[in-house]
Write a protein that holds these residues in place. Structure first.
Motif, PDB file in Angstrom:
ATOM      1  N   LEU A 222       1.170  -1.001  -0.038  1.00 31.12           N
ATOM      2  CA  LEU A 222       0.070   0.348   0.100  1.00 31.12           C
ATOM      3  C   LEU A 222       0.877   1.505   0.084  1.00 31.12           C
ATOM      4  N   ILE A 223      -0.135   2.747  -0.185  1.00 27.84           N
ATOM      5  CA  ILE A 223       1.082   3.759  -0.135  1.00 27.84           C
ATOM      6  C   ILE A 223       0.922   4.415   0.985  1.00 27.84           C
ATOM      7  N   ALA A 224       1.725   4.523   2.102  1.00 25.79           N
ATOM      8  CA  ALA A 224       1.440   4.394   3.848  1.00 25.79           C
ATOM      9  C   ALA A 224       2.608   6.368   3.462  1.00 25.79           C
ATOM     10  N   PHE A 225       1.679   7.058   4.445  1.00 29.47           N
ATOM     11  CA  PHE A 225       2.099   8.213   4.702  1.00 29.47           C
ATOM     12  C   PHE A 225       2.353   9.102   6.193  1.00 29.47           C
ATOM     13  N   ARG A 226       2.993   9.182   7.406  1.00 30.60           N
ATOM     14  CA  ARG A 226       2.617  10.037   8.442  1.00 30.60           C
ATOM     15  C   ARG A 226       1.221  10.629   8.489  1.00 30.60           C
ATOM     16  N   THR A 227       0.372   9.717   9.411  1.00 31.44           N
ATOM     17  CA  THR A 227      -1.111  11.048   9.335  1.00 31.44           C
ATOM     18  C   THR A 227      -1.281  11.633   9.044  1.00 31.44           C
ATOM     19  N   ASP A 228       0.337  12.642  10.635  1.00 29.24           N
ATOM     20  CA  ASP A 228      -0.333  13.868  10.821  1.00 29.24           C
ATOM     21  C   ASP A 228       0.106  14.565   9.517  1.00 29.24           C
ATOM     22  N   TRP A 229       1.343  14.448   8.600  1.00 32.19           N
ATOM     23  CA  TRP A 229       1.787  14.760   7.205  1.00 32.19           C
ATOM     24  C   TRP A 229       0.467  14.978   6.531  1.00 32.19           C
ATOM     25  N   MET A 230      -0.714  13.715   6.416  1.00 37.02           N
ATOM     26  CA  MET A 230      -1.376  13.480   4.842  1.00 37.02           C
ATOM     27  C   MET A 230      -2.170  14.266   5.426  1.00 37.02           C
ATOM     28  N   GLU A 231      -2.787  14.751   6.459  1.00 39.03           N
ATOM     29  CA  GLU A 231      -4.032  15.292   7.317  1.00 39.03           C
ATOM     30  C   GLU A 231      -3.787  17.162   6.870  1.00 39.03           C
ATOM     31  N   SER A 232      -2.137  17.131   7.038  1.00 37.80           N
ATOM     32  CA  SER A 232      -1.768  18.839   6.912  1.00 37.80           C
ATOM     33  C   SER A 232      -2.236  19.313   5.671  1.00 37.80           C
ATOM     34  N   HIS A 233      -1.668  18.256   4.553  1.00 32.77           N
ATOM     35  CA  HIS A 233      -1.846  18.352   3.031  1.00 32.77           C
ATOM     36  C   HIS A 233      -2.702  17.175   2.512  1.00 32.77           C
ATOM     37  N   PRO A 234      -4.038  17.642   2.704  1.00 32.82           N
ATOM     38  CA  PRO A 234      -5.199  17.354   1.314  1.00 32.82           C
ATOM     39  C   PRO A 234      -5.063  17.467   0.280  1.00 32.82           C
TER      40      PRO A 234
END
Length: 409
Positions: A222-234
């Motif tokens: 899958l494609i994973a992001f750090r949650t904090d980064w993902m939520e700040s760059h929608p």
């Protein structure tokens, strides 16, 4: 939502391993899907999953091609450096294979195609072969928290094999498996393609099991992001997922198979001959040197059948296996965190305007489909493919304790 093309492309760094299932990422860059979505996709090739994990956790990259169980393990604090990770997009279904040395494989059913088609019989044969082998078999796994390792445990556990006692599991990067087999360090390995095919082509091994016959449509990368980064760059995430959906569809189109293998062949990517990469894409694997390839039409799926949709029930199946093998203490908080790694809400938001049929639910009963099944969607039509486990078990994510009790744990 789908944003309009950004006149200044947004840099997005993603770490990946040289595996066939990295294809949608490579296609997104090389065929221009990322650029069309306003993303300057920077791909960083690495050699081990531990390196991928650390690059993501410490912010050297924004995204990662990642093992599904590893994303959950990092979030649960099981893999060295805890961090909340989110996976809003699955890259593929299945795509791994167990290759054993020709010496070990000689103790199994002599018909290599029958082994693949009869995983129940093959598991029992494998249990017998352990006792006949000159030592406790050493099997390479790519990471403790990998889909491959969990598949191997599930399959062999059915035949009464305790993977922690009856085998020696050795963690190695996928690209080093073949040399470890050649040197005699390991007796076999389970990994994503093309490495099993490389071992067979070298005359070192035979493929004795494939993930798609242990759990059809099983979750893989899958494609994973750090949650904090993902939520700040929608907005960036949404554009990237649009590009990834287009790239996955291109990768899954039979018309593009030869070109896809040639893209992956490049040294910057998988770096193996296209002729060795192509069989897994086509679903025609050479199981033993000198034999005809075996047709495994659903060996690896990049798109269609909601292949890219992050079902939270699949995250919970992974969690159930971590509990089963005593890798995590069960509890409501751990269960909640595991389920929430798979972000179906972000997938729906990003692809809402993409005319891509997607499930109306975020969970389903896993392993219940023997035949294709049309399901309800928010738009268009969607058919899910067969998803049976080889042993006939069914996983209901609302009944995890009862499911685990069935294994005697």
């Amino acid at each position: 939502m789908i944003a309009t093309l950004n006149p200044s492309p947004t840099p997005l760094a993603v770490a990946f391993l040289p595996l066939t299932d990295s294809a949608p990422l490579i296609v997104a860059r090389e065929k221009g899907f990322a650029a069309e979505a306003g993303i300057d996709l920077l791909l960083h090739k690495t050699t081990s999953w531990a390196t991928v994990r650390d690059m993501l956790v410490y912010g050297q990259v924004q995204g990662a091609h990642m093992l599904a169980p590893l994303a959950i393990a990092v979030t649960l604090g099981l893999s060295q450096h805890p961090a909340a990770l989110s996976a809003p997009f699955k890259l593929n279904l299945n795509g791994n294979a167990l290759a054993m040395s020709t010496e070990f494989a000689a103790a199994l059913d002599p018909d290599p195609a029958k082994r693949i088609d009869d995983p129940v019989g093959a598991a029992h044969d494998f249990a017998t072969a352990i006792g006949l082998h000159r030592r406790k078999p050493v099997i390479g796994i790519v990471h403790r928290y990998s889909s491959h390792a969990l598949m191997l445990r599930y399959w062999l556990g059915f035949a009464g094999i305790d993977p922690d006692c009856d085998l020696a599991l050795c963690v190695l990067p996928p690209s080093l498996m073949v040399e470890a087999l050649r040197s005699g360090e390991i007796d076999g390995f389970i990994a994503g393609e093309p490495w099993s095919s490389v071992a067979v082509a070298a005359g070192l091994a035979e493929i004795v099991a494939v993930g798609s016959r242990i759990w059809r449509r099983g979750v893989e990368k899958l494609i994973a992001f750090r949650t904090d980064w993902m939520e700040s760059h929608p907005e960036t995430v949404d554009r990237f997922l649009v590009a990834m959906a287009r790239a996955a569809a291109w990768s899954d189109d039979p018309v593009n198979r030869t070109e896809l293998a040639e893209l992956l062949e490049r040294p910057a990517y998988v770096g193996q001959p296209a002729a060795t990469i192509l069989p897994a894409i086509e679903g025609r694997l050479l199981l033993r040197p000198g034999t005809e390839p075996a047709a495994i039409d659903d060996f690896m799926i990049f798109a269609g059948e909601a292949a890219n949709f992050p079902w939270r029930s699949q995250a919970l199946w992974i969690y159930s296996q971590l509990v089963r093998w005593k890798m995590v203490e069960p509890g409501p908080e751990a269960e909640r965190k595991a389920a929430e790694v798979f972000r179906s809400d972000i997938f729906r938001r990003a692809l809402a305007d993409a005319a891509l049929p997607m499930p109306g639910a975020s969970m389903k009963v896993e392993g219940s489909l023997s035949n294709p099944l049309p399901v309800g969607t928010s738009s268009g039509s969607l058919t899910l493919g067969p998803d049976r486990f080889f042993d006939g078990r069914i996983f209901d994510p609302s009944r995890i304790p009862e499911y685990l009790a069935g294994f005697g744990t």
